[in-house]
Design a protein around this motif. Structure first.
Motif, mmCIF file in Angstrom:
data_model
loop_
_atom_site.group_PDB
_atom_site.id
_atom_site.type_symbol
_atom_site.label_atom_id
_atom_site.label_comp_id
_atom_site.label_asym_id
_atom_site.label_seq_id
_atom_site.Cartn_x
_atom_site.Cartn_y
_atom_site.Cartn_z
ATOM 1 N N ALA A 74 77.255 -17.599 84.311
ATOM 2 C CA ALA A 74 77.745 -18.700 85.137
ATOM 3 C C ALA A 74 79.257 -18.627 85.299
ATOM 4 O O ALA A 74 79.794 -18.904 86.375
ATOM 5 C CB ALA A 74 77.344 -20.040 84.514
ATOM 6 N N LEU A 75 79.958 -18.251 84.234
ATOM 7 C CA LEU A 75 81.409 -18.130 84.310
ATOM 8 C C LEU A 75 81.795 -16.981 85.232
ATOM 9 O O LEU A 75 82.779 -17.051 85.975
ATOM 10 C CB LEU A 75 81.990 -17.919 82.911
ATOM 11 C CG LEU A 75 83.512 -17.869 82.777
ATOM 12 C CD1 LEU A 75 84.151 -19.109 83.389
ATOM 13 C CD2 LEU A 75 83.907 -17.731 81.314
ATOM 14 N N TYR A 81 80.110 -15.943 87.890
ATOM 15 C CA TYR A 81 79.947 -16.429 89.268
ATOM 16 C C TYR A 81 81.077 -17.387 89.627
ATOM 17 O O TYR A 81 81.576 -17.395 90.754
ATOM 18 C CB TYR A 81 78.594 -17.121 89.430
ATOM 19 C CG TYR A 81 77.443 -16.167 89.549
ATOM 20 C CD1 TYR A 81 77.130 -15.580 90.767
ATOM 21 C CD2 TYR A 81 76.670 -15.832 88.446
ATOM 22 C CE1 TYR A 81 76.075 -14.681 90.882
ATOM 23 C CE2 TYR A 81 75.613 -14.947 88.550
ATOM 24 C CZ TYR A 81 75.321 -14.366 89.768
ATOM 25 O OH TYR A 81 74.292 -13.477 89.879
ATOM 26 N N ASP A 82 81.498 -18.199 88.677
ATOM 27 C CA ASP A 82 82.563 -19.162 88.907
ATOM 28 C C ASP A 82 83.870 -18.451 89.250
ATOM 29 O O ASP A 82 84.580 -18.819 90.191
ATOM 30 C CB ASP A 82 82.722 -20.012 87.640
ATOM 31 C CG ASP A 82 83.450 -21.307 87.901
ATOM 32 O OD1 ASP A 82 82.998 -22.070 88.762
ATOM 33 O OD2 ASP A 82 84.463 -21.537 87.238
ATOM 34 N N LYS A 123 83.902 -16.845 92.756
ATOM 35 C CA LYS A 123 84.173 -17.816 93.818
ATOM 36 C C LYS A 123 85.648 -18.207 93.831
ATOM 37 O O LYS A 123 86.262 -18.339 94.891
ATOM 38 C CB LYS A 123 83.296 -19.060 93.609
ATOM 39 C CG LYS A 123 81.825 -18.848 93.930
ATOM 40 C CD LYS A 123 81.059 -20.152 93.927
ATOM 41 C CE LYS A 123 81.011 -20.756 92.552
ATOM 42 N NZ LYS A 123 80.158 -21.982 92.507
ATOM 43 N N ASN A 124 86.218 -18.386 92.633
ATOM 44 C CA ASN A 124 87.618 -18.816 92.557
ATOM 45 C C ASN A 124 88.595 -17.717 92.958
ATOM 46 O O ASN A 124 89.734 -18.001 93.331
ATOM 47 C CB ASN A 124 87.938 -19.298 91.135
ATOM 48 C CG ASN A 124 87.261 -20.613 90.816
ATOM 49 O OD1 ASN A 124 86.850 -21.345 91.718
ATOM 50 N ND2 ASN A 124 87.127 -20.916 89.534
ATOM 51 N N LEU A 138 73.263 -24.687 87.336
ATOM 52 C CA LEU A 138 74.219 -24.467 88.422
ATOM 53 C C LEU A 138 74.336 -25.695 89.314
ATOM 54 O O LEU A 138 75.428 -26.034 89.785
ATOM 55 C CB LEU A 138 73.798 -23.250 89.249
ATOM 56 C CG LEU A 138 73.965 -21.880 88.577
ATOM 57 C CD1 LEU A 138 73.472 -20.775 89.503
ATOM 58 C CD2 LEU A 138 75.404 -21.629 88.172
ATOM 59 N N GLU A 181 76.558 -28.121 87.498
ATOM 60 C CA GLU A 181 77.953 -27.681 87.521
ATOM 61 C C GLU A 181 78.587 -27.929 88.886
ATOM 62 O O GLU A 181 79.733 -28.393 88.977
ATOM 63 C CB GLU A 181 78.023 -26.196 87.154
ATOM 64 C CG GLU A 181 77.655 -25.905 85.703
ATOM 65 C CD GLU A 181 77.278 -24.447 85.487
ATOM 66 O OE1 GLU A 181 77.593 -23.619 86.362
ATOM 67 O OE2 GLU A 181 76.641 -24.142 84.453
ATOM 68 N N ASP A 182 77.854 -27.610 89.939
ATOM 69 C CA ASP A 182 78.393 -27.813 91.291
ATOM 70 C C ASP A 182 78.605 -29.299 91.586
ATOM 71 O O ASP A 182 79.631 -29.690 92.167
ATOM 72 C CB ASP A 182 77.457 -27.198 92.328
ATOM 73 C CG ASP A 182 77.482 -25.673 92.313
ATOM 74 O OD1 ASP A 182 78.463 -25.115 91.783
ATOM 75 O OD2 ASP A 182 76.528 -25.047 92.815
ATOM 76 N N LYS A 207 81.626 -30.487 89.701
ATOM 77 C CA LYS A 207 82.861 -30.003 90.314
ATOM 78 C C LYS A 207 83.212 -30.779 91.589
ATOM 79 O O LYS A 207 84.379 -31.013 91.885
ATOM 80 C CB LYS A 207 82.715 -28.512 90.625
ATOM 81 C CG LYS A 207 84.021 -27.799 90.911
ATOM 82 C CD LYS A 207 83.765 -26.333 91.237
ATOM 83 C CE LYS A 207 82.966 -25.654 90.164
ATOM 84 N NZ LYS A 207 82.772 -24.208 90.442
ATOM 85 N N ILE A 227 84.007 -22.642 82.308
ATOM 86 C CA ILE A 227 83.464 -22.838 83.646
ATOM 87 C C ILE A 227 84.264 -23.939 84.325
ATOM 88 O O ILE A 227 84.557 -24.968 83.725
ATOM 89 C CB ILE A 227 81.971 -23.239 83.571
ATOM 90 C CG1 ILE A 227 81.164 -22.142 82.885
ATOM 91 C CG2 ILE A 227 81.414 -23.516 84.947
ATOM 92 C CD1 ILE A 227 79.742 -22.544 82.557
ATOM 93 N N ASP A 228 84.607 -23.724 85.591
ATOM 94 C CA ASP A 228 85.371 -24.723 86.335
ATOM 95 C C ASP A 228 84.460 -25.908 86.649
ATOM 96 O O ASP A 228 83.519 -25.800 87.439
ATOM 97 C CB ASP A 228 85.902 -24.108 87.638
ATOM 98 C CG ASP A 228 86.750 -25.088 88.432
ATOM 99 O OD1 ASP A 228 87.035 -26.187 87.922
ATOM 100 O OD2 ASP A 228 87.120 -24.755 89.573
#
Length: 857
Positions: free
Chosen positions: A94-95, A97-98, A101-102, A317, A320-321, A324, A341-342
């Motif tokens: 997950a981190l 993928y985060d 994206k960032n 996910l 998390e989304d 965020k 993770i953001d």
């Protein structure tokens, strides 16, 4: 070279960046953050770097600014070309993928379409993997397992020969596990790959929020004896730390009171905050609190979610989304959101139950206060009297940043076996060269050649006990005519690619509602359920419709009393440093109570010294007074042994405040010696505060002297003998055998059933115990059990102290207040389908009522 940095003003490092990048930084941020200001010069200069800074301080961007600068200059010079130039390694998919994206956002803002980013994890589709092979990206975001998989395939490894930077995020999370050991040797293979192509070794950049000791982490990142800059940035904003407890007049209130008060407090926090993150120490705790909060706040129920590792990835996910995007008011989790993770802006972090470690507490609280001008805000919620003592010493240690040292695996031979198979796939190294390579990494820097050769013999045919009959089955590696490591059969490479990694799991049942996967629970839990039973998952009650093989079908169940699943691999042991702090608190408080009959003065001292409320200080004092009335207050100056009769059984409690892992080892040594001296077996219960043996009267020492059970000499042999008779080593062997490729998790592209793997591992384990007890994988299983699951060294250190430590034995008419926590552990372990917390509260309330009755009489 150790460079400790405190925040400074200015952004001089930004001027050294590529002009376009420097302009973007000025436009986007105005100035570099302190972590970026201090770390960037090292990255630009091509120096290895360990950067430790609080969560949200811009560590990741600090590393990538140097990478972006290098890519821009290579593009300007026409040297960028195809191929991977930077690798970012994350411990979590997950981190990864985060981060991917960032990274795309700043590159789009910069207009740098020439920089390509790719992601390679276990979730990457076959089509995407093929695309990455055809056109390797400039920045590869990956995990340790996927990186090693690429290195194991010569056709793909060639794309990594140009790598100039390797960024390892959440370094502390990897260093303490075998995943980190596998990554460490993989990085050495990457170095050889780059050097062989005529390029310098990649620059290594390690990122961590909470890590100690820093020189050890530098050695893990870069290898022993290598120089690297260490930049440590502290946040000048003082975090706001509170301790809350529902305790009032009674250290354990009436049944149900604690849960109601905690939920009421959490409700008030959630209603007055934009976003609250609630941590528990177990997945079961996260489910229970998530359900109670949703029930207590029906208007906000759909804005309260649960997040932990047993929920399906799609569920996590989505949470998390939504977090965020600011759509959630609260998320209740176990350890799954501790890493970076953001998750957007979080106002307050609540820790229900003492977090068991200072680094963990700092990591959790660092998830809050990332908005401009805000500080981290954390609330430690003590659910009982032991929790209260832990929480107050944890808060003080957090303010002093007294981090516990990390414990790193040493010479994990199952990892070595897997890595040597990786090297054999390429077929270009002799055993001597392979030995030199692994010794460059920290996990294997002390590896003896004899142990290396024993692992190599295992890989050649299974070892002395198996190679005569089963060499074709267990043989993974051979030595070719030119002296290089090679493969005896092409199928070995295929099996390796399917089984790379060190993550092993127990039998789990997938829970589905219609076509949607919700998560997984342990098979042992589902076996206790019948169709129609209701249990909690994702903070919601579900009714079991049917269970077959490893799948359970459910439907939502409203207005039903559910059972909370228990995941067995969740118990977090109290860190040894915090155990010493709690022990010191006990000693200081005991001395004050013995010297001063005026409790008001002692309460005032507690308030000043530990910054707690009068009510909670009074609860601590009352607990200690009651303990002194029934028995003695255990302090660091002696070992207290309490014996409480329960019919024909004697509950013998040893008050050793040294943490669960140490007590687990100690209890096995003492139980073994009781058996040798007095016969019979003991029922053993452990917790962070001691251990309890259930014995018959004739098993007690006739002279009341327990010292022979705590002799240091022969303790290692006693522990080994105890482990040989337990299931722990056999259980650990299953994981070791999977990592070492002896019992593969997947064959011919299909996952093997858990029962089949367990059966295979147990048969091999029993054969090796009888015919080759010193087999390297069996020895690794013992090391895993005694050094990583248990804390053998801590137990031996305690026995060293016992040479001069007196023992005080007391027969108590009832369970003492300080012993109740250990009895509560026994209750939790035996009650699977009921609510153990309610039973514990009721029993403790009854105990205090009896003590009050004694006072009245």
């Amino acid at each position: 070279m150790v460079e400790t940095i405190t925040p400074t003003s200015g952004s001089t490092a930004a001027r050294a960046l590529h002009p376009t990048l420097a302009a973007w930084v000025a436009r986007r941020f105005g100035r570099l953050a302190p972590a970026q200001e201090q770390a960037l010069p090292h990255v630009l200069a091509g120096r290895d770097l360990l950067l430790t800074a609080p969560t949200g301080s811009g560590k990741t961007l600090a590393a990538f600014l140097g990478v972006f600068d290098g890519l821009a200059r290579a593009h300007d010079d026409g040297r960028i070309g195809p191929g991977v130039l930077a690798i970012y390694v994350s411990p979590l998919r997950a981190l990864a993928y985060d981060i991917e994206k960032n990274l795309r956002a700043p590159l789009e803002e910069l207009g740098w379409s020439f920089v390509e980013i790719g992601i390679r994890t276990g979730d990457t589709t076959a089509a995407e993997r093929a695309r990455l092979r055809r056109r390797p990206p400039h920045i590869l975001v990956t995990t340790p397992e996927s990186l090693l998989l690429l290195l194991a395939q010569p056709a793909q490894a060639s794309a990594l020969a140009r790598v100039r930077w390797v960024i390892v995020d959440e370094l502390h999370a990897l260093a303490e596990s075998k995943r980190g050991s596998l990554l460490a040797v993989g990085l050495e293979q990457l170095v050889d790959l780059c050097v062989a192509s005529g390029r310098p070794p990649p620059v290594r950049i390690g990122l961590s929020a909470t890590v100690h000791p820093l020189p050890l982490m530098r050695d893990f990142l870069c290898g022993p004896g290598r120089t690297a800059a260490i930049v440590e940035v502290h946040d000048d904003r003082e975090p706001e730390l509170e301790v809350f407890s529902p305790l009032r007049e009674h250290p354990y209130p009436a049944a149900g009171y604690t849960g109601m008060r905690i939920v009421a407090e959490l409700r008030d926090l959630i209603e007055t905050r934009r976003t609250t993150l609630v941590f528990t120490n177990t997945r079961s705790g996260a489910e229970a609190i998530g359900l109670r909060l949703r029930q207590a706040m029906p208007a906000l129920a759909e804005e309260i979610e649960v997040h932990h590792g047993s929920l399906d990835r799609s569920v996590r996910l989505d949470v998390e989304d939504r977090l965020k995007r600011g759509e959630l008011r609260a998320v209740v989790c176990s350890t799954s959101l501790e890493l970076g993770i953001d998750i957007g802006s979080v106002d307050t972090v609540v820790m229900v139950g003492a977090p068991k470690g200072v680094a963990r507490a700092l990591q959790r609280i660092g998830r809050s206060g990332h908005s401009l001008g805000e500080s981290s805000h954390g609330v430690l919620v003590a659910t009982n009297i032991n929790d209260l003592a832990e929480c107050v010493v944890t808060r003080r240690a957090m303010r002093r940043r007294e981090l516990e040292p990390l414990r790193l695996p040493e010479n994990p031979v199952d990892v070595l076996a897997q890595f040597l198979t990786v090297l054999a796939v390429s077929g270009n190294r002799t055993p001597d060269e392979a030995f030199a390579l692994v010794r460059r990494s920290h996990p294997f820097h002390s590896l003896r050649r004899a142990d290396f050769d024993r692992v190599l013999r295992y890989l050649e045919g299974g070892g002395a006990a198996l190679e005569r009959q089963y060499r074709p089955v267990f043989g993974k590696v051979t030595t070719t005519d030119d002296g290089k490591l090679g493969l005896p059969h092409p199928r070995v490479a295929r099996e390796l690619f399917q089984n790379i990694g060190t993550i092993n799991s127990d039998a789990m049942v997938t829970v589905r509602h219609r076509m949607r996967r919700i998560g997984q629970v342990e098979e042992s839990f589902v076996k206790r359920l019948s169709p129609g039973d209701v249990f909690v998952l994702q903070g919601r009650p579900y009714r079991l419709l049917e269970a077959k093989l490893l799948e359970a079908k459910v439907e939502p169940a409203k207005r039903a009393l559910p059972t909370v699943p228990r995941w067995n691999a969740n118990k977090i042991p109290l860190a040894s440093g915090l155990a010493r702090d709690v022990s010191s608190l006990r000693g200081a408080l005991a001395e004050r109570l013995a010297a001063d009959a005026d409790d008001e003065r002692t309460i005032a001292w507690l308030e000043r010294e530990y910054t707690i409320t009068t009510i909670n200080a009074a609860a601590l004092v009352r607990q200690f007074r009651l303990q002194a009335r029934v028995s003695h207050i255990p302090t660091p100056h002696f070992l207290l042994v309490e014996i409480h009769a329960d019919g024909d059984l004697r509950h013998v409690v040893f008050h050793a405040l040294v943490g669960r892992s140490v007590n687990d080892a100690l209890s096995r040594i003492v139980a073994r010696r009781v058996r040798e001296l007095h016969g019979g077996n003991a029922l053993v219960t452990i917790d962070d505060y001691g251990f309890m043996l259930g014995l018959r009267a004739e098993q007690l020492p006739p002279d009341g002297d327990w010292r022979p059970c705590f002799v240091r000499e022969g303790a290692e042999e006693a522990l080994r003998a105890a482990l040989l008779e337990s299931q722990l080593v056999k259980w650990q062997f299953r994981g070791v055998a999977q990592t070492a490729l002896m019992v593969p998790r997947r064959l011919r592209g299909e996952a093997r059933g858990q029962r089949q793997m367990q059966w295979s591992a147990e048969i091999i384990h029993d054969v090796l115990r009888r015919h080759e007890p010193d087999h390297p994988l069996l020895e690794e299983a013992f090391a895993e059990a005694s050094l990583r699951f248990l804390d053998r060294d801590g137990a031996l250190a305690f026995l060293d102290d016992m040479r001069t430590l007196p023992i005080t034995t007391v027969e108590t008419p009832r369970i003492s207040p300080f012993a109740f926590g250990i009895h509560a552990s026994r209750i939790r372990e035996t009650m699977m389908m009921e609510d153990p917390e309610a039973a514990i509260e009721r029993l403790f309330h009854e105990m205090y009522a009896r003590l009050d009755d004694d006072d009245t009489r």
